[in-house]
Design an enzyme around this catalytic site. Structure first.
Site, PDB file in Angstrom:
ATOM      1  CG  LEU A 170      12.754   3.787  19.426  1.00 11.57           C
ATOM      2  CD1 LEU A 170      13.645   2.987  18.476  1.00 11.57           C
ATOM      3  CD2 LEU A 170      13.614   4.346  20.558  1.00 11.57           C
ATOM      4  N   GLY A 171       8.570   3.659  17.826  1.00 16.89           N
ATOM      5  CA  GLY A 171       7.373   3.100  18.477  1.00 16.89           C
ATOM      6  C   GLY A 171       7.647   1.639  18.776  1.00 16.89           C
ATOM      7  CB  SER A 192      11.135   9.261  17.878  1.00 20.25           C
ATOM      8  OG  SER A 192      10.054   8.383  17.931  1.00 20.25           O
ATOM      9  N   GLY A 249       7.515   0.512   6.869  1.00 20.64           N
ATOM     10  CA  GLY A 249       6.468   1.431   7.359  1.00 20.64           C
ATOM     11  C   GLY A 249       5.360   1.568   6.315  1.00 20.64           C
ATOM     12  NE  ARG A 250       0.347   1.833   5.683  1.00 21.23           N
ATOM     13  CZ  ARG A 250       0.377   0.738   6.456  1.00 21.23           C
ATOM     14  NH1 ARG A 250       1.473  -0.007   6.507  1.00 21.23           N
ATOM     15  NH2 ARG A 250      -0.681   0.384   7.158  1.00 21.23           N
ATOM     16  CD  GLU A 279       1.983  -1.470  -0.460  1.00 18.63           C
ATOM     17  OE1 GLU A 279       0.960  -2.016  -0.010  1.00 18.63           O
ATOM     18  OE2 GLU A 279       2.954  -1.163   0.240  1.00 18.63           O
ATOM     19  CG  HIS A 297       2.078  -4.047   2.744  1.00 20.35           C
ATOM     20  ND1 HIS A 297       1.566  -2.806   2.511  1.00 20.35           N
ATOM     21  CD2 HIS A 297       2.077  -4.189   4.103  1.00 20.35           C
ATOM     22  CE1 HIS A 297       1.242  -2.216   3.646  1.00 20.35           C
ATOM     23  NE2 HIS A 297       1.547  -3.043   4.641  1.00 20.35           N
TER      24      HIS A 297
HETATM   25  O1  LIG Z   1       1.041  -2.680   7.141  1.00 17.51           O
HETATM   26  C1  LIG Z   1       0.327  -3.224   7.917  1.00 17.51           C
HETATM   27  C2  LIG Z   1      -0.249  -2.612   9.075  1.00 17.51           C
HETATM   28  O2  LIG Z   1      -0.231  -1.371   9.191  1.00 17.51           O
HETATM   29  O3  LIG Z   1      -0.745  -3.339   9.936  1.00 17.51           O
END
Ligand SMILES: O=CC(=O)O
Length: 333
Positions: A170-171, A192, A249-250, A279, A297
């Site tokens: 929760l950023g 979080s 996110g990633r 990716e 992405h």
């Molecule tokens: O994925 C993109 C970023 O981290 O800005």
């Protein structure tokens, strides 16, 4: 316009301007060129015919600032070649390309994208979720293939309102996602690193418990050693057969092999993915699934966010070279 020489210098004026090293052009430069950084002398490694280490050795004792895209790994080896470095400005929100302990050890400051992209990424997360639930991409394919006029019935989608949505991280992005989904009538909860005193959404210290109580998990956290493969098979099974995973996110926050398996075996109802573990590789199985929505992405990039990022990068560099506080310092390194 003057062409750069092998040192990456651009014109006679550049000698007086503060130098900024750029190892690879960040997306803002790809879309908007570098006119917005006219007040700096950009040392563009990729335009030099010299191998990188030789190019860096020319600037090693003088250059103080580095501008970098999110995908360029800033490792201990690179830092050793630029001992004069004091600041890195990354155009990414994520910091997983940066060896943070080494930066801390060397006392190099980092300025990140901060919350410049948060609204756009949150829009994308919600877009992916609605797409998966209401099968928008699948419906588009159905109509284009001419199936509407046939007996092939298009399957029903699922309602967004009143879904229990677990936000992982929760950023600033997670908070924007929460705000949007509350407006859609969802029941928002989150996990979080710490409980946030300024929100009233239910907090879970444990992602497994969050998943067990959720219909949807939205991954909004950064990739760290703690979050790598945090969304594992157990978490996905806890989310359950009607569950949907959204990842902006990633890729590596989810165990991608297990995600594919869960989708193949119908242990999950669907997924909306903007990011992937390797990716631009996307697991082949996902390409054939109508319940999975894929995106390359791109959640962070809109013309508006890129324009804002140009200003943001310029602001961070100007602050650094005039000894003012950075706009978006990374504090916890
Ligand atoms: O994925 C993109 C970023 O981290 O800005």
């Amino acid at each position: 316009m003057a062409t750069p020489n092998h040192l990456g210098n651009h014109d006679h004026r550049s000698k007086e301007l503060p130098q900024v090293l750029v190892l690879e052009p960040p997306p803002i430069m790809k879309f908007y060129g570098d006119q917005f950084l006219n007040d700096f002398q950009l040392l563009k490694a990729w335009e030099s015919p010299l191998p990188l280490d030789q190019f860096l050795s020319i600037h090693a004792q003088s250059v103080k600032a580095l501008l970098t895209p999110g995908r360029y790994p800033l490792t201990r080896n690179i830092l050793q070649l630029i001992p004069s470095l004091q600041l890195v400005v990354t155009t990414s929100a994520g910091l997983n390309h940066i060896d943070l302990p080494e930066f801390q050890r060397r006392g190099i400051a980092i300025a990140s994208a901060g919350d410049v992209y948060s609204e756009d990424v949150a829009d994308m997360a919600v877009g992916l979720l609605i797409n998966v639930l209401r099968k928008i991409s699948a419906a588009d394919r159905y109509v284009r293939k001419g199936l509407w006029d046939t007996k092939a019935e298009f399957p029903l989608g699922s309602k967004l309102c009143s879904k229990r949505v677990g936000i992982v991280g929760l950023g600033s992005i997670g908070q924007e996602v929460a705000k949007r989904l509350q407006a859609f009538g969802c029941r928002v909860m989150y996990t979080s690193r710490n409980k946030k005193p300024f929100v009233s959404y239910p907090y879970y210290s444990n992602v497994l418990e969050l998943a067990a109580d959720s219909d949807v998990l939205i991954i909004c956290c950064g990739l760290t050693e703690q979050t790598r493969h945090m969304i594992n098979k157990d978490v996905m099974l806890a989310l359950g057969k009607e569950g949907v995973v959204i990842n902006i996110g990633r890729g590596a926050i989810i165990d991608e092999k297990e995600l594919v398996q869960c989708l193949v075996q119908r242990e999950l109802a669907g997924a909306g993915l903007d990011v992937f573990e390797n990716e631009p590789h996307v697991p082949r199985e996902l390409l054939a699934m109508d319940n999975v929505v894929l995106s390359p992405h791109r959640a962070v990039h809109t013309p508006e966010s890129l324009t804002a990022m140009c200003e943001h990068v310029k602001g961070n560099l100007e602050a650094f070279f005039s000894n003012k506080p950075l706009l978006s310092p990374v504090m916890n390194i």
